[in-house]
Design an enzyme around this catalytic site. Structure first.
Site, PDB file in Angstrom:
ATOM      1  N   SER A 145      37.163 -37.012  17.351  1.00 28.09           N
ATOM      2  CA  SER A 145      36.076 -36.189  17.903  1.00 28.09           C
ATOM      3  C   SER A 145      35.452 -36.818  19.145  1.00 28.09           C
ATOM      4  CB  SER A 145      35.012 -35.913  16.850  1.00 28.09           C
ATOM      5  OG  SER A 145      34.270 -37.074  16.588  1.00 28.09           O
ATOM      6  N   SER A 146      35.272 -38.136  19.141  1.00 29.29           N
ATOM      7  CA  SER A 146      34.580 -38.739  20.291  1.00 29.29           C
ATOM      8  C   SER A 146      35.437 -38.613  21.553  1.00 29.29           C
ATOM      9  CB  SER A 146      34.186 -40.190  20.015  1.00 29.29           C
ATOM     10  OG  SER A 146      35.310 -40.980  19.773  1.00 29.29           O
ATOM     11  N   ALA A 147      36.742 -38.796  21.437  1.00 28.29           N
ATOM     12  CA  ALA A 147      37.616 -38.665  22.615  1.00 28.29           C
ATOM     13  C   ALA A 147      37.630 -37.225  23.122  1.00 28.29           C
ATOM     14  CB  ALA A 147      39.038 -39.122  22.274  1.00 28.29           C
ATOM     15  N   ALA A 148      37.624 -36.267  22.201  1.00 25.90           N
ATOM     16  CA  ALA A 148      37.625 -34.858  22.613  1.00 25.90           C
ATOM     17  C   ALA A 148      36.348 -34.532  23.382  1.00 25.90           C
ATOM     18  CB  ALA A 148      37.776 -33.954  21.390  1.00 25.90           C
ATOM     19  N   GLY A 185      38.308 -39.458  11.645  1.00 27.48           N
ATOM     20  CA  GLY A 185      39.658 -39.794  12.100  1.00 27.48           C
ATOM     21  C   GLY A 185      40.336 -38.678  12.856  1.00 27.48           C
ATOM     22  N   LEU A 186      39.546 -37.692  13.299  1.00 25.13           N
ATOM     23  CA  LEU A 186      40.152 -36.548  14.004  1.00 25.13           C
ATOM     24  C   LEU A 186      39.986 -36.650  15.521  1.00 25.13           C
ATOM     25  CD1 LEU A 186      39.048 -33.672  11.584  1.00 25.13           C
ATOM     26  CD2 LEU A 186      41.202 -34.929  11.590  1.00 25.13           C
ATOM     27  N   PRO A 219      34.854 -32.322  12.905  1.00 17.59           N
ATOM     28  CA  PRO A 219      34.090 -33.236  12.039  1.00 17.59           C
ATOM     29  C   PRO A 219      34.037 -34.635  12.658  1.00 17.59           C
ATOM     30  CG  PRO A 219      35.664 -31.983  10.739  1.00 17.59           C
ATOM     31  CD  PRO A 219      35.945 -31.663  12.184  1.00 17.59           C
ATOM     32  N   VAL A 220      32.867 -35.251  12.554  1.00 17.70           N
ATOM     33  CA  VAL A 220      32.640 -36.538  13.221  1.00 17.70           C
ATOM     34  C   VAL A 220      33.030 -37.701  12.306  1.00 17.70           C
ATOM     35  CG1 VAL A 220      30.800 -38.003  14.170  1.00 17.70           C
ATOM     36  CG2 VAL A 220      30.819 -35.563  14.638  1.00 17.70           C
ATOM     37  N   ASP A 258      43.857 -41.140  20.657  1.00 15.66           N
ATOM     38  CA  ASP A 258      42.845 -40.067  20.715  1.00 15.66           C
ATOM     39  C   ASP A 258      42.629 -39.556  22.143  1.00 15.66           C
ATOM     40  OD1 ASP A 258      42.741 -40.683  18.070  1.00 15.66           O
ATOM     41  OD2 ASP A 258      40.585 -40.986  17.957  1.00 15.66           O
TER      42      ASP A 258
HETATM   43  O1  PMV Z   1      40.700 -44.022  13.385  1.00 11.45           O
HETATM   44  P1  PMV Z   1      41.707 -43.011  12.903  1.00 11.45           P
HETATM   45  O2  PMV Z   1      41.389 -42.495  11.574  1.00 11.45           O
HETATM   46  O3  PMV Z   1      42.004 -41.977  13.926  1.00 11.45           O
HETATM   47  O4  PMV Z   1      43.091 -43.749  12.656  1.00 11.45           O
HETATM   48  C1  PMV Z   1      43.533 -44.849  13.340  1.00 11.45           C
HETATM   49  C2  PMV Z   1      44.998 -45.008  13.170  1.00 11.45           C
HETATM   50  C3  PMV Z   1      45.442 -46.388  12.799  1.00 11.45           C
HETATM   51  O5  PMV Z   1      46.850 -46.385  12.883  1.00 11.45           O
HETATM   52  C4  PMV Z   1      45.021 -46.719  11.389  1.00 11.45           C
HETATM   53  C5  PMV Z   1      44.869 -47.446  13.712  1.00 11.45           C
HETATM   54  C6  PMV Z   1      45.350 -47.372  15.156  1.00 11.45           C
HETATM   55  O6  PMV Z   1      44.668 -47.972  16.030  1.00 11.45           O
HETATM   56  O7  PMV Z   1      46.407 -46.794  15.437  1.00 11.45           O
END
Ligand code: PMV
Length: 330
Positions: A117-120, A114-115, A110-111, A161
């Protein structure tokens, strides 16, 4: 030698513990999950860089650095393809020649949830292109290129990521010491629930900054508790103790709630998961929407999944994977 259709893939991630507090120097634990982004690279007879994303329904090409759209929204395509282009350019620099390429992306992640996706996607593209052109790349090289490309998307990302997309597995991350693989042989059965609510990591990080400036004495012990959770979780991972991990997830979520980064959509899914028998549940990543994760024994996974769905989320079962970026087919 001209090779056709090299396929590479890279995993998505979830933050198991320590998001937000990691920004203030505390440790965090990140897992690669078995949702992957796939990239296929092929040679072309001209010098165009042709990009197509099957999952986003976007396609277009770069000709001498200028982007031309073929399918989908121009702004969105430019935004999504810019980091991919940069990564391809880095590989071509190493190759020493500018060649035309077809890149096809098919991501199951899922885009903007917070998973990672762009780095993968970028790690998979970098690997597919370097394998196609026989450019030798270490995992470190792939990590660095993915990190550079991520800077276009996220400004100053922590590097979580790109690291997990490249190396896979379970990583302990801390700002000052960087990444360390963790000894976690146990199966970690998770359900990831996407609230479908879009959020901005930057806005959520700002919220925590604001509250910690207003109430430093209150927030400092919360962050300390966050650190203790990670330290205890490292032990639980070594001891294969799912129950303790679940309890620690619940406490971690309470702390994140305390600093203001949960929201109604997350609370619905988290409560539904706990009621359905999850050992623990928390938001993952930046919060304010995005995704939650629930930990459950194998026999409860389906039940928890269904409960999250009934509560309005988009759930899927995810398992930790040790496989980082890899070539799937040459
Ligand atoms: O952008 P996400 O949902 O993968 O989460 C970032 C994680 C935080 O700790 C909130 C920010 C960070 O840069 O580590």
């Amino acid at each position: 030698m001209v090779r056709m259709g090299v396929v590479a893939s890279a995993p998505a991630k979830v933050i198991l513990f320590g998001e937000h507090f990691v920004v203030y120097g505390e440790p965090s634990i990140v897992l690669a999950i078995d949702k992957r982004a796939y990239a296929t690279a092929e040679n072309r007879n001209d010098k165009l860089l042709y990009l197509r994303s099957l999952n986003l329904n976007l396609a277009g090409y770069f000709e001498n650095g200028v982007f031309k759209i073929e399918q989908g929204d121009l702004r969105e395509a430019k935004l999504k393809f810019e980091p991919v282009k940069l990564a391809v350019e880095k590989v071509l620099e190493k190759y020493g020649e500018n060649v035309g390429l077809n890149i096809e992306i098919n991501s199951t992640v899922p885009v903007a949830a917070g998973l990672g996706s762009s780095a993968a996607v970028v790690a998979a593209v970098t690997t597919a292109v370097s394998a196609l052109l026989n450019v030798k790349m270490s995992k470190e090289d792939i990590f660095r290129i993915t990190y550079e490309a991520e800077k276009i998307v996220h400004g100053t990302p922590s590097g979580i990521d790109p690291a997990i997309a490249t190396f896979g597995g379970t990583l302990l991350f801390q700002m000052d010491t960087g990444f360390k693989p963790l000894d976690a042989k146990m199966d970690i059965p998770l359900i990831v629930g996407d609230t479908g609510v879009e959020r901005s990591t930057r806005v959520q990080v700002e919220k925590v900054r604001h509250i910690s400036e207003r109430y430093p004495q209150v927030v400092e012990p919360i962050m300390q508790a966050g650190r203790e959770i990670v330290l205890r979780a490292i032990e639980a991972l070594k001891q294969n103790d799912l129950e303790i991990l679940g309890e620690l997830m619940n406490i971690n979520h309470a702390l994140l709630y305390g600093v203001g980064v949960s929201d109604e959509s997350l609370e619905w899914l988290i409560n539904a998961a706990r009621k359905a028998g999850a050992l623990g549940a928390k938001l993952t990543g930046a919060g304010g929407g995005g995704c939650m994760i629930a930990l459950a024994k194998n026999e409860k996974l389906e039940q928890v999944l269904e409960a999250i769905q009934r509560a309005g989320g988009r759930p899927f079962i995810a398992r930790k994977t040790d496989e980082g970026v890899k070539v799937e087919r040459t």
